[in-house]
Design a protein around this motif. Sequence first.
Motif, short mmCIF file in Angstrom:
data_model
loop_
_atom_site.label_atom_id
_atom_site.label_comp_id
_atom_site.label_asym_id
_atom_site.label_seq_id
_atom_site.Cartn_x
_atom_site.Cartn_y
_atom_site.Cartn_z
N LYS A 186 -0.18 -5.43 18.29
CA LYS A 186 -1.38 -5.92 17.61
C LYS A 186 -2.32 -4.77 17.27
O LYS A 186 -2.56 -3.89 18.09
CB LYS A 186 -2.12 -6.95 18.48
N TYR A 187 -2.82 -4.81 16.03
CA TYR A 187 -3.79 -3.83 15.55
C TYR A 187 -5.04 -4.59 15.09
O TYR A 187 -4.93 -5.65 14.49
CB TYR A 187 -3.25 -3.02 14.37
N PHE A 188 -6.20 -4.00 15.35
CA PHE A 188 -7.42 -4.55 14.78
C PHE A 188 -7.69 -3.86 13.46
O PHE A 188 -7.78 -2.63 13.40
CB PHE A 188 -8.62 -4.37 15.72
N LEU A 189 -7.81 -4.65 12.39
CA LEU A 189 -8.11 -4.11 11.06
C LEU A 189 -9.55 -4.44 10.71
O LEU A 189 -10.02 -5.56 10.93
CB LEU A 189 -7.18 -4.72 10.01
N SER A 190 -10.24 -3.47 10.12
CA SER A 190 -11.64 -3.70 9.73
C SER A 190 -11.73 -4.47 8.43
O SER A 190 -12.59 -5.35 8.26
CB SER A 190 -12.37 -2.36 9.60
N SER A 191 -10.85 -4.17 7.48
CA SER A 191 -10.81 -4.84 6.18
C SER A 191 -9.69 -4.18 5.39
O SER A 191 -9.06 -3.22 5.84
CB SER A 191 -12.14 -4.68 5.43
N GLY A 192 -9.44 -4.67 4.18
CA GLY A 192 -8.40 -4.07 3.34
C GLY A 192 -7.69 -5.08 2.50
O GLY A 192 -8.23 -6.16 2.20
N PHE A 193 -6.45 -4.75 2.12
CA PHE A 193 -5.63 -5.63 1.28
C PHE A 193 -4.19 -5.57 1.77
O PHE A 193 -3.74 -4.55 2.29
CB PHE A 193 -5.69 -5.20 -0.19
N ALA A 194 -3.48 -6.67 1.55
CA ALA A 194 -2.05 -6.73 1.82
C ALA A 194 -1.33 -7.03 0.52
O ALA A 194 -1.69 -7.99 -0.19
CB ALA A 194 -1.73 -7.80 2.86
N PHE A 195 -0.35 -6.21 0.20
CA PHE A 195 0.45 -6.40 -1.01
C PHE A 195 1.88 -6.74 -0.55
O PHE A 195 2.57 -5.90 0.00
CB PHE A 195 0.46 -5.13 -1.86
N VAL A 196 2.27 -7.98 -0.79
CA VAL A 196 3.60 -8.43 -0.42
C VAL A 196 4.45 -8.48 -1.68
O VAL A 196 4.10 -9.18 -2.64
CB VAL A 196 3.56 -9.82 0.26
N HIS A 197 5.56 -7.74 -1.68
CA HIS A 197 6.41 -7.64 -2.86
C HIS A 197 7.62 -8.57 -2.73
O HIS A 197 8.03 -8.92 -1.62
CB HIS A 197 6.87 -6.19 -3.06
N ALA A 198 8.20 -8.91 -3.86
CA ALA A 198 9.33 -9.83 -3.87
C ALA A 198 10.59 -9.23 -3.25
O ALA A 198 11.54 -9.95 -2.96
CB ALA A 198 9.62 -10.30 -5.30
N ASN A 199 10.61 -7.89 -3.06
CA ASN A 199 11.78 -7.25 -2.45
C ASN A 199 11.63 -7.10 -0.94
O ASN A 199 12.23 -6.23 -0.33
CB ASN A 199 12.03 -5.89 -3.10
N SER A 200 10.77 -7.97 -0.33
CA SER A 200 10.58 -8.01 1.13
C SER A 200 9.99 -6.71 1.67
O SER A 200 10.38 -6.23 2.73
CB SER A 200 11.89 -8.35 1.84
N VAL A 201 9.05 -6.15 0.92
CA VAL A 201 8.27 -5.00 1.36
C VAL A 201 6.81 -5.41 1.38
O VAL A 201 6.31 -6.01 0.43
CB VAL A 201 8.47 -3.78 0.44
N ALA A 202 6.12 -5.12 2.48
CA ALA A 202 4.70 -5.43 2.61
C ALA A 202 3.92 -4.14 2.81
O ALA A 202 4.17 -3.40 3.75
CB ALA A 202 4.46 -6.38 3.78
N ASP A 203 2.99 -3.87 1.88
CA ASP A 203 2.11 -2.72 1.99
C ASP A 203 0.74 -3.21 2.45
O ASP A 203 0.10 -4.00 1.74
CB ASP A 203 1.99 -2.00 0.64
N ILE A 204 0.30 -2.73 3.60
CA ILE A 204 -0.99 -3.14 4.15
C ILE A 204 -1.92 -1.93 4.12
O ILE A 204 -1.64 -0.91 4.75
CB ILE A 204 -0.83 -3.68 5.59
N ILE A 205 -2.99 -2.05 3.35
CA ILE A 205 -3.93 -0.96 3.16
C ILE A 205 -5.23 -1.34 3.87
O ILE A 205 -5.85 -2.36 3.53
CB ILE A 205 -4.22 -0.71 1.67
N ALA A 206 -5.64 -0.55 4.85
CA ALA A 206 -6.83 -0.87 5.63
C ALA A 206 -7.76 0.34 5.71
O ALA A 206 -7.33 1.48 5.56
CB ALA A 206 -6.45 -1.31 7.03
N ILE A 207 -9.05 0.05 5.93
CA ILE A 207 -10.01 1.14 6.12
C ILE A 207 -9.86 1.74 7.51
O ILE A 207 -9.81 2.95 7.70
CB ILE A 207 -11.46 0.62 5.93
#
Length: 203
Positions: free
Chosen positions: A130-151
């Motif tokens: 478990k990680y605590f994230l302050s904020s950001g965006f999650a980009f989930v792609h159709a090729n089963s890749v998830a990019d999570i961008i957080a501050i």
Amino acid sequence: MLRHGSRSLFNRASATSMRWRRQFSTDLPAETAEDTKFVESWKKMNPNMDPPKTPSAYMKPRPPTPANIPSKLTVNLVLPYDSVLSSKEVDMVIVPATTGQMGVLPGHVATIAELKPGILSVHEGNDVTKYFLSSGFAFVHANSVADIIAIEATPVDRLDPNLVQKGLADFQQKLNTASTDVEKAEAQIGIDVHSALNAALTG
């Protein structure tokens, strides 16, 4: 007046149906790095001059969507100053979206989600990190890749409960004594973040 109203409703309905018929960008075929249509048009207009480079010339080709759903989800967790997870294969992640906790499995539909302060859970078999994230965006792609961008992202087991409680009390005091809208907004943000931190420790 009624005629204009019905026309407006019809136009909105048409726009909505057109929007739903549109393909996701990740559903489109992978493109080459060069913008061929632009180059062809340029050569017709300026046959004696080389075409300039477009942004797509510097991009890698879009990965194709696999025919079968993979058994693992590939996750990248990136901060402005660090890469916490890089191409890590996991079973599932749960992200703190502004609309609620969102679970992402392999084969998830392409999605962009805004993140609020909260817990990112990374599931690998019976292990959960478990990680605590302050904020950001999650980009989930159709090729089963998830990019999570957080501050900011911090492992929950590294959080200090005493400091969290002190920070929450400090921001509550600042909110009580705030005299301007800016001061109130800054104090409320601090309360929201520390309340989420406290919930992460006690939940």
